[in-house]
Scaffold this active site. Structure first.
Site, short mmCIF file in Angstrom:
data_model
loop_
_atom_site.label_atom_id
_atom_site.label_comp_id
_atom_site.label_asym_id
_atom_site.label_seq_id
_atom_site.Cartn_x
_atom_site.Cartn_y
_atom_site.Cartn_z
N HIS A 1 0.83 -1.21 0.00
CA HIS A 1 0.00 0.00 0.00
C HIS A 1 0.85 1.25 0.00
O HIS A 1 0.44 2.29 -0.51
CB HIS A 1 -0.98 -0.03 1.18
CG HIS A 1 -2.14 -0.93 0.93
ND1 HIS A 1 -2.18 -2.22 1.41
CD2 HIS A 1 -3.25 -0.76 0.17
CE1 HIS A 1 -3.30 -2.79 0.98
NE2 HIS A 1 -3.95 -1.94 0.24
N GLU B 1 -10.76 -11.14 -4.48
CA GLU B 1 -9.32 -11.01 -4.28
C GLU B 1 -8.74 -12.21 -3.53
O GLU B 1 -7.57 -12.21 -3.15
CB GLU B 1 -8.97 -9.69 -3.60
CG GLU B 1 -9.80 -9.34 -2.39
CD GLU B 1 -9.50 -7.94 -1.84
OE1 GLU B 1 -8.53 -7.32 -2.26
OE2 GLU B 1 -10.27 -7.50 -0.97
N ASP C 1 -4.26 -8.35 -4.15
CA ASP C 1 -4.37 -9.46 -3.21
C ASP C 1 -4.58 -10.78 -3.92
O ASP C 1 -4.08 -11.81 -3.48
CB ASP C 1 -5.51 -9.21 -2.21
CG ASP C 1 -5.07 -8.26 -1.12
OD1 ASP C 1 -3.98 -8.48 -0.57
OD2 ASP C 1 -5.79 -7.29 -0.84
N CYS D 1 -9.78 -3.24 -9.86
CA CYS D 1 -9.31 -2.04 -9.18
C CYS D 1 -7.92 -2.24 -8.60
O CYS D 1 -7.40 -1.37 -7.92
CB CYS D 1 -10.30 -1.60 -8.10
SG CYS D 1 -10.53 -2.83 -6.82
#
Ligand code: PEP
Ligand code: MG
Length: 574
Positions: A194, A435, A459, A506
């Site tokens: 992240h 995910e 993920d 996404c």
């Protein structure tokens, strides 16, 4: 002396500027000097943080749960004593004055000195108090940072400082949104952590996994950060500097040219329309989404509203944040993801890091375990749904039971809003993130319970290939083109399209132009990515033909040979 350090380029572009070192160790804080006129203000800021932590501890003491261990009260008393001790408070204030530096840095210096003293003490009881000092200091630092003013601000933004840190958490980086570092580089980390995702959203070059940069680079060294090549050039000589200045100019010109595509519809050569949505972390990011022509928000990572602060945002604060985004996007669809805390986004007191946090109580699992926390968010989301097209997205689903439990809580939130006479959209769509491989493989169950799907490739790849996305020692194995990943993607997109359920991606692959045609060939028509990547992807879509992409993609899906996959992809991208 000039030298280079190599790592993984996680965000493109070139930055040139002086190095600013973050403090070493667990407590990452920046060091900057404060002009004499602001020294008193800095001391007041320190005193404010000390007072806030004192209140926090008093509050904790007043609300000790009945079943808490008996030592808890004594432990809080020790922390209050440490906090009140002049060696921490007054000595830190003196350091701010004498060194004319920021409060965080002074506190870190004083804490290091204190902890070194503890190390020299023979008494084991006293040595254990070192951990208490560290915890108290961490609380004060959090308070300083959480109140905004203490964010490591480069002293002169126009100089374009480059932050050099051993490690930075996503929560550290989200603060940079308001503060203009030209770039940051870290010793650890990898491309889909992240922290890296945030660097791309800031649109600044960033390199991770440099291993020893924090030790090798000195404060004020002139740096060139080449995000494409993953290289930092320290104290470059004049010809190199001139060459990179030229390259940086060309890069900036290229980005400006792309801006012309802002209002152009994203349609392929054969006339297939594609939706390009933006991923955001904070309501303020909507401006960047609009500047880059996003036709919706495909992922609002709401957990960033919760990070770097001492308390939790209440329903009203959350509602206002969500409504702000919905209203700003003026009728365009907004997909807001419920809290995805855990793994590399930890929140003291709420998340438990566990032995393997990526596989632990994360995202929807945490929300279902903490229904009170979840209901507050659901009520806030539903309230905001009255102001536009808001869709709720649930992260990390692995079983249909989780969807059902979530629906029950959503119904509960709706009933309570009705009882309070508060407006919301009864038909708010509920979608799920795909995910986890288990979800991708049992998709039909999910399709029955959900209105839309969004594939989280960051993920999905991590869990399919068993590669920790934050660990740079296995970053080379993190491969979106692995045949297993491609098969899962193909399966999810095909099944959703057949069922006429909207599906988007996404994860980071949606913003990677090298994969745009492959994703079109797999049948993807909605992409969500960081705004900074959007126009480049749009340009690629405008130059692509779906039938041509489909035919090469079919061949890619028929092979499991990595070399053949890359040569077919290269062919597709000509
Ligand atoms: C993903 O996993 O691809 C995703 C978009 O979610 P995050 O990166 O926030 O985990
Ligand atoms: Mg995810």
């Amino acid at each position: 002396m000039s030298f280079t350090v190599h790592g993984i380029g996680v965000s493109d572009g070139i930055a040139i500027g002086p190095a600013q070192l973050a403090a070493e160790g667990q407590l990452e804080v920046a060091h900057y000097s404060v002009p004499p006129s602001r020294v008193a203000e800095e001391v007041v800021r320190l005193e404010g943080a000390l007072a806030a932590v004192r209140r926090e501890l008093q509050d904790l003491k007043a609300h000790i749960p009945a079943h808490a261990p008996a030592e808890l009260e004594a432990f809080l008393d020790v922390h209050m004593m440490i906090l009140a001790d002049a060696t921490l408070s007054e000595r830190t204030a003196e350091l701010i004055r004498s060194q004319q530096c920021n409060a965080e840095w002074a506190l870190k210096q004083q804490a290091d000195a204190l902890m070194a003293q503890f190390d020299r003490i023979g008494d084991s009881y006293m040595r254990e108090r070192k951990a208490d000092v560290r915890q108290v200091v961490e609380r004060v630092l959090k308070s300083l940072l959480g109140h905004g003013n203490g964010i490591p601000v480069p002293p002169s933004p126009e100089q374009g400082n480059i932050l050099v840190a051993h490690d930075l958490s996503p929560a550290d980086v989200v603060q940079f949104k308001q503060h203009p570092y030209a770039s940051f580089v870290t010793d650890v980390g990898s491309a889909t952590s992240h922290t890296a995702i945030l660097a791309r959203s800031l649109n600044i070059p960033c390199i991770m996994a440099l291993h020893h940069a924090r030790q090798l680079i000195r404060e004020g060294d002139m740096l060139i950060v080449d995000g494409d090549q993953g290289v930092v050039i320290v104290n470059p000589d004049s010809p190199v500097l001139a060459e990179y200045r030229l390259r940086r100019r060309e890069w900036e010109l290229g980005r400006q040219k792309l801006k012309r595509l802002r209002t152009t519809a994203a349609t392929t050569l054969d006339g297939t329309p594609v939706e390009l949505h933006a991923n955001i972390e904070l309501p303020e990011d909507v401006a960047q989404a609009q500047e880059n022509g996003a036709t919706g928000i495909g992922l609002f990572r709401t957990e960033f509203l919760f990070l770097k602060r001492g308390d939790l945002p209440d329903e009203q604060e959350q509602f206002e944040a969500y409504r702000k985004v919905v209203m700003a996007m003026d009728g365009l669809p907004i997909t807001i993801r419920t809290l995805d805390l855990g793994a590399d986004k930890q929140l003291g007191g709420i998340t438990a890091s566990g032995t393997n946090p990526a596989l632990g109580l994360r995202a929807i699992r945490l929300c279902l375990a903490e229904p009170k926390l979840f209901i507050v968010q659901l009520r806030a989301l539903l309230r905001a749904s009255a102001y536009g097209t808001l869709r709720i997205l649930i992260p990390m689903l692995s079983t249909a039971a989780e969807i059902r439990q979530t629906h029950q809580l959503i119904e509960e939130a709706k009933r309570s809003l009705e009882a309070d006479g508060i407006a919301f959209d009864r038909d708010t769509e509920i979608g799920g993130m795909i995910e986890i491989p288990a979800a991708a493989l049992t998709l039909k169950t999910f399709l029955r319970e959900l209105d839309f799907l969004s594939i989280g490739t960051n993920d999905l790849i991590q869990y399919t290939l068993a590669i920790d996305r934050t660990d740079d020692s296995v970053a080379h194995l993190y491969d979106p083109l692995h045949p297993a990943v491609l098969q899962l993607l193909a399966r999810v997109i095909r099944t959703a399209n057949q069922a006429k359920i909207s599906v988007s991606i996404c994860g980071e692959v949606a913003g990677d132009v090298a994969l745009t045609r492959l994703l079109l060939g797999l049948g993807l028509r909605v992409f969500s990515m960081h705004p900074a990547q959007l126009l480049e992807v749009k340009q690629r879509i405008l130059q692509s033909s779906v039938p041509a992409a489909e035919s090469v993609t079919k061949r890619i899906l028929r092979t499991e040979d990595p070399q053949r996959i890359s040569s077919l992809l290269a062919k597709l991208n000509v």
